[in-house]
Design an enzyme around this catalytic site. Sequence first.
Site, PDB file in Angstrom:
ATOM      1  N   GLN A  87     -61.022  10.229 -58.999  1.00  0.00           N
ATOM      2  CA  GLN A  87     -59.938  10.129 -59.974  1.00  0.00           C
ATOM      3  C   GLN A  87     -60.176   9.048 -61.022  1.00  0.00           C
ATOM      4  OE1 GLN A  87     -56.830  10.359 -56.569  1.00  0.00           O
ATOM      5  NE2 GLN A  87     -55.733  11.028 -58.391  1.00  0.00           N
ATOM      6  N   ASN A 124     -58.408  10.938 -46.168  1.00  0.00           N
ATOM      7  CA  ASN A 124     -57.158  10.720 -46.890  1.00  0.00           C
ATOM      8  C   ASN A 124     -56.226  11.918 -46.755  1.00  0.00           C
ATOM      9  OD1 ASN A 124     -55.589   9.116 -49.013  1.00  0.00           O
ATOM     10  ND2 ASN A 124     -55.721  11.134 -49.961  1.00  0.00           N
ATOM     11  N   GLU A 125     -55.008  11.650 -46.298  1.00  0.00           N
ATOM     12  CA  GLU A 125     -53.968  12.677 -46.190  1.00  0.00           C
ATOM     13  C   GLU A 125     -54.478  13.925 -45.482  1.00  0.00           C
ATOM     14  OE1 GLU A 125     -51.023  11.339 -49.820  1.00  0.00           O
ATOM     15  OE2 GLU A 125     -52.325  13.079 -50.161  1.00  0.00           O
TER      16      GLU A 125
END
Length: 403
Positions: free
Chosen positions: A19, A156-157
């Site tokens: 990102q 992550n998640e």
Amino acid sequence: MTGRLPPRFLWGTATAAHQVEGNNVHSDCWALEHAQPSLFLEPSGDAADHYHRYAEDIAIVAGLGLNAYRFSVEWARVEPERGHVSEAALDHYRRMADACLSRGIAPVVTLHHFTQPRWLARLGGLAAPEFPQLFAEQAARVVRALDGIALVCTINELNLPAIAAPYFRGRATAEQRAAAERVLGAPLSAFFLHVDEEVIFGNGLAAHRAARAAVRAERPGVAVGMTLAISEEDAEPGGEAFRDRRRETYYAPFLDAAREDDFVGVQTYSRMTSRADGSVGLYPGSVATTMGWEDRPEAIGAVCEWIAGRWDVPIIVTENGYVGGDDARRGIFIAAAVAGVRRAMAGGADVRGYLYWSLLDNFEWMLGYGQRFGLVSVEGPRRERRVKASAAVLAALAAGEGA
């Protein structure tokens, strides 16, 4: 609330490699962004150029008086082709960790933040039988290369695809799906955000356990856990059973697994309200953010309270934040969210850190660059940094001035 948080409490902020770094050309996500037609509104491109400007950005973290920075190590850079490990890429992330340590900032490292190498996607991604072993190997090489890591987040998640699969699949047209599968050389389910639910509960948890074992073998003193997407869950009259089912389906199995971890990373942005017809949505009369989520800073405290009432596992808030262009509201959100965390702690929740998402305005996956989470804006073709006023709110809380 009165009284101070524990002196070793982690105050920080977070990013994810794809990102913010830019030009992650060997990843499955980069390929998907450039498919025609694409699932993505726009490609990531140079992103915030954090790959080259990490020292400047870590200096901003230090300047705010924060003592933790969560970043991810991009597997597609470290192993761009199967079996070829880039020592130069590992050196880069080693320099990032060292830059944190030199400024008194604890490096919090995430090993898998949605993206992976294209070669791995071609094998099926998370669904590949060899994924747990391959991920354990990547975990070992990363923690072996980086000194001074405070915490390691494996995946992550991990639960997110199970929660959001209908949303992500519903966005894909037949043409987009076909184009995505052409560039991946695999079904779209090879991309993490489209992973089949049963894979998450099977290979996903197996990969987490394998990576945890690898981290502990290489760095016995380093705390390791996974991060989970957990909304505050509420219900209108008649919707209570649906609310409880959501909790038991999407959260409880992962929190049960986290009992064997050193912590669980909790990532909460909003509240979901179950209705009597089984649908979920905004609480009646609430205000929505630019992402369409309920603007509810109290959600993170409620989630910490709920977890503490059932699971005996230390909590790190690894993500929490406000999305939108109203930076004054962001500052209010941060103060209210931290107040909620403190109330949860006063009630017995073992919360050991609060990391705001995100340090930088960044690439928000399929939605491109239109969503603003950052404490710092990234402006113009030269990617100039501007620290927002809301950052001062978090800085004051970390310094104890807002305690």
